[in-house]
Design a protein around this motif. Structure first.
Motif, PDB file in Angstrom:
ATOM      1  N   ASP A   1      61.830  -8.900 -10.239  1.00  0.00           N
ATOM      2  CA  ASP A   1      60.637  -8.983 -10.234  1.00  0.00           C
ATOM      3  C   ASP A   1      59.842  -9.481 -11.424  1.00  0.00           C
ATOM      4  N   ARG A   2      60.417  -8.698 -12.319  1.00  0.00           N
ATOM      5  CA  ARG A   2      59.815  -8.973 -13.881  1.00  0.00           C
ATOM      6  C   ARG A   2      60.022 -10.418 -14.452  1.00  0.00           C
ATOM      7  N   LEU A   3      61.375 -10.581 -14.068  1.00  0.00           N
ATOM      8  CA  LEU A   3      61.678 -12.129 -14.676  1.00  0.00           C
ATOM      9  C   LEU A   3      61.026 -13.113 -13.939  1.00  0.00           C
ATOM     10  N   ALA A   4      60.859 -12.951 -12.528  1.00  0.00           N
ATOM     11  CA  ALA A   4      60.190 -13.947 -11.703  1.00  0.00           C
ATOM     12  C   ALA A   4      58.538 -14.027 -12.445  1.00  0.00           C
ATOM     13  N   LYS A   5      57.880 -12.778 -12.509  1.00  0.00           N
ATOM     14  CA  LYS A   5      56.621 -13.043 -13.128  1.00  0.00           C
ATOM     15  C   LYS A   5      56.531 -13.615 -14.408  1.00  0.00           C
ATOM     16  N   LYS A   6      57.663 -13.652 -15.325  1.00  0.00           N
ATOM     17  CA  LYS A   6      57.530 -14.169 -16.398  1.00  0.00           C
ATOM     18  C   LYS A   6      58.109 -15.583 -16.562  1.00  0.00           C
ATOM     19  N   ASN A   7      58.665 -16.096 -15.434  1.00  0.00           N
ATOM     20  CA  ASN A   7      59.134 -17.404 -15.052  1.00  0.00           C
ATOM     21  C   ASN A   7      60.316 -17.673 -15.882  1.00  0.00           C
ATOM     22  N   VAL A   8      61.064 -16.403 -15.927  1.00  0.00           N
ATOM     23  CA  VAL A   8      62.656 -16.689 -16.694  1.00  0.00           C
ATOM     24  C   VAL A   8      63.497 -17.139 -15.485  1.00  0.00           C
ATOM     25  N   ILE A   9      63.198 -16.737 -14.424  1.00  0.00           N
ATOM     26  CA  ILE A   9      63.810 -17.068 -12.975  1.00  0.00           C
ATOM     27  C   ILE A   9      62.682 -17.708 -12.138  1.00  0.00           C
ATOM     28  N   HIS A  10      63.037 -18.409 -11.023  1.00  0.00           N
ATOM     29  CA  HIS A  10      62.049 -18.999 -10.140  1.00  0.00           C
ATOM     30  C   HIS A  10      61.969 -17.641  -9.108  1.00  0.00           C
ATOM     31  N   LYS A  11      60.520 -17.616  -8.561  1.00  0.00           N
ATOM     32  CA  LYS A  11      60.312 -16.376  -7.722  1.00  0.00           C
ATOM     33  C   LYS A  11      61.136 -16.478  -6.453  1.00  0.00           C
ATOM     34  N   ASN A  12      61.596 -17.676  -6.183  1.00  0.00           N
ATOM     35  CA  ASN A  12      62.315 -17.673  -4.966  1.00  0.00           C
ATOM     36  C   ASN A  12      63.699 -17.098  -4.910  1.00  0.00           C
ATOM     37  N   LYS A  13      64.184 -17.526  -6.146  1.00  0.00           N
ATOM     38  CA  LYS A  13      65.619 -16.747  -6.555  1.00  0.00           C
ATOM     39  C   LYS A  13      65.523 -15.530  -6.718  1.00  0.00           C
ATOM     40  N   ALA A  14      64.471 -14.893  -7.178  1.00  0.00           N
ATOM     41  CA  ALA A  14      64.384 -13.413  -7.216  1.00  0.00           C
ATOM     42  C   ALA A  14      64.261 -12.646  -5.773  1.00  0.00           C
ATOM     43  N   ALA A  15      63.425 -13.625  -4.916  1.00  0.00           N
ATOM     44  CA  ALA A  15      63.075 -13.023  -3.603  1.00  0.00           C
ATOM     45  C   ALA A  15      64.520 -13.141  -2.752  1.00  0.00           C
ATOM     46  N   ASN A  16      65.365 -14.191  -3.171  1.00  0.00           N
ATOM     47  CA  ASN A  16      66.812 -14.235  -2.314  1.00  0.00           C
ATOM     48  C   ASN A  16      67.695 -13.252  -2.828  1.00  0.00           C
ATOM     49  N   ASN A  17      67.776 -13.101  -4.202  1.00  0.00           N
ATOM     50  CA  ASN A  17      68.693 -12.149  -4.566  1.00  0.00           C
ATOM     51  C   ASN A  17      68.293 -10.807  -4.264  1.00  0.00           C
ATOM     52  N   LYS A  18      66.864 -10.381  -4.176  1.00  0.00           N
ATOM     53  CA  LYS A  18      66.453  -9.190  -3.561  1.00  0.00           C
ATOM     54  C   LYS A  18      67.067  -8.959  -2.171  1.00  0.00           C
ATOM     55  N   SER A  19      66.747  -9.917  -1.315  1.00  0.00           N
ATOM     56  CA  SER A  19      67.203  -9.818   0.061  1.00  0.00           C
ATOM     57  C   SER A  19      68.451  -9.458   0.160  1.00  0.00           C
ATOM     58  N   LYS A  20      69.508 -10.328  -0.484  1.00  0.00           N
ATOM     59  CA  LYS A  20      70.853 -10.190  -0.273  1.00  0.00           C
ATOM     60  C   LYS A  20      71.402  -8.778  -0.789  1.00  0.00           C
ATOM     61  N   LEU A  21      70.697  -8.368  -1.896  1.00  0.00           N
ATOM     62  CA  LEU A  21      70.967  -6.847  -2.392  1.00  0.00           C
ATOM     63  C   LEU A  21      70.655  -5.879  -1.212  1.00  0.00           C
ATOM     64  N   ALA A  22      69.509  -6.060  -0.788  1.00  0.00           N
ATOM     65  CA  ALA A  22      68.825  -5.066   0.036  1.00  0.00           C
ATOM     66  C   ALA A  22      69.887  -4.979   1.301  1.00  0.00           C
ATOM     67  N   LYS A  23      70.309  -6.314   1.762  1.00  0.00           N
ATOM     68  CA  LYS A  23      71.210  -6.147   2.784  1.00  0.00           C
ATOM     69  C   LYS A  23      72.593  -5.726   2.668  1.00  0.00           C
ATOM     70  N   PHE A  24      73.178  -5.767   1.230  1.00  0.00           N
ATOM     71  CA  PHE A  24      74.271  -5.192   1.032  1.00  0.00           C
ATOM     72  C   PHE A  24      74.125  -3.774   0.943  1.00  0.00           C
ATOM     73  N   VAL A  25      73.109  -3.157   0.486  1.00  0.00           N
ATOM     74  CA  VAL A  25      72.960  -1.821   0.367  1.00  0.00           C
ATOM     75  C   VAL A  25      72.667  -0.967   1.561  1.00  0.00           C
ATOM     76  N   SER A  26      72.133  -1.642   2.540  1.00  0.00           N
ATOM     77  CA  SER A  26      71.957  -1.062   3.923  1.00  0.00           C
ATOM     78  C   SER A  26      73.236  -0.949   4.566  1.00  0.00           C
ATOM     79  N   LYS A  27      74.155  -1.847   4.286  1.00  0.00           N
ATOM     80  CA  LYS A  27      75.372  -1.759   4.965  1.00  0.00           C
ATOM     81  C   LYS A  27      76.391  -0.800   4.474  1.00  0.00           C
ATOM     82  N   LEU A  28      76.048  -0.180   3.190  1.00  0.00           N
ATOM     83  CA  LEU A  28      76.873   0.567   2.573  1.00  0.00           C
ATOM     84  C   LEU A  28      76.637   2.099   3.238  1.00  0.00           C
ATOM     85  N   SER A  29      77.834   2.721   3.500  1.00  0.00           N
ATOM     86  CA  SER A  29      77.930   3.879   4.298  1.00  0.00           C
ATOM     87  C   SER A  29      78.074   5.073   3.507  1.00  0.00           C
TER      88      SER A  29
END
Length: 84
Positions: free
Chosen positions: A56-84
């Protein structure tokens, strides 16, 4: 080379910002890789909160695009939820 005093100062400031942005982006990428390699859900959940904040901080400072940050967060959340 720049002739104006303000242009010379701008070059110095840009160089400093570039280094800071590269450092923060690289640190975030390493944290994402570390998170992807985890097996424990408890540890991954804790690290996910930090990584999400970093993205979020990188997206806020325009180091990365806000959609890239959102996509990464979504995929990581999905990954973490599948862990047991």
């Amino acid at each position: 080379m720049a002739n104006h005093k303000s242009a010379i100062k701008r070059i110095r400031a840009n160089a400093a910002k570039r280094l800071r942005n590269r450092y923060q982006a690289k640190t975030t990428r390493n944290a994402v890789k570390k998170l992807r390699g985890m097996n424990s859900k408890a540890e991954a959940t804790e690290l996910f909160r930090k990584v999400s904040s970093m993205l979020d901080r990188l997206a806020k400072k325009n180091v990365i695009h806000k959609n890239k940050a959102a996509n990464n967060k979504s995929k990581l959340a999905k990954f973490v939820s599948k862990l047991s």
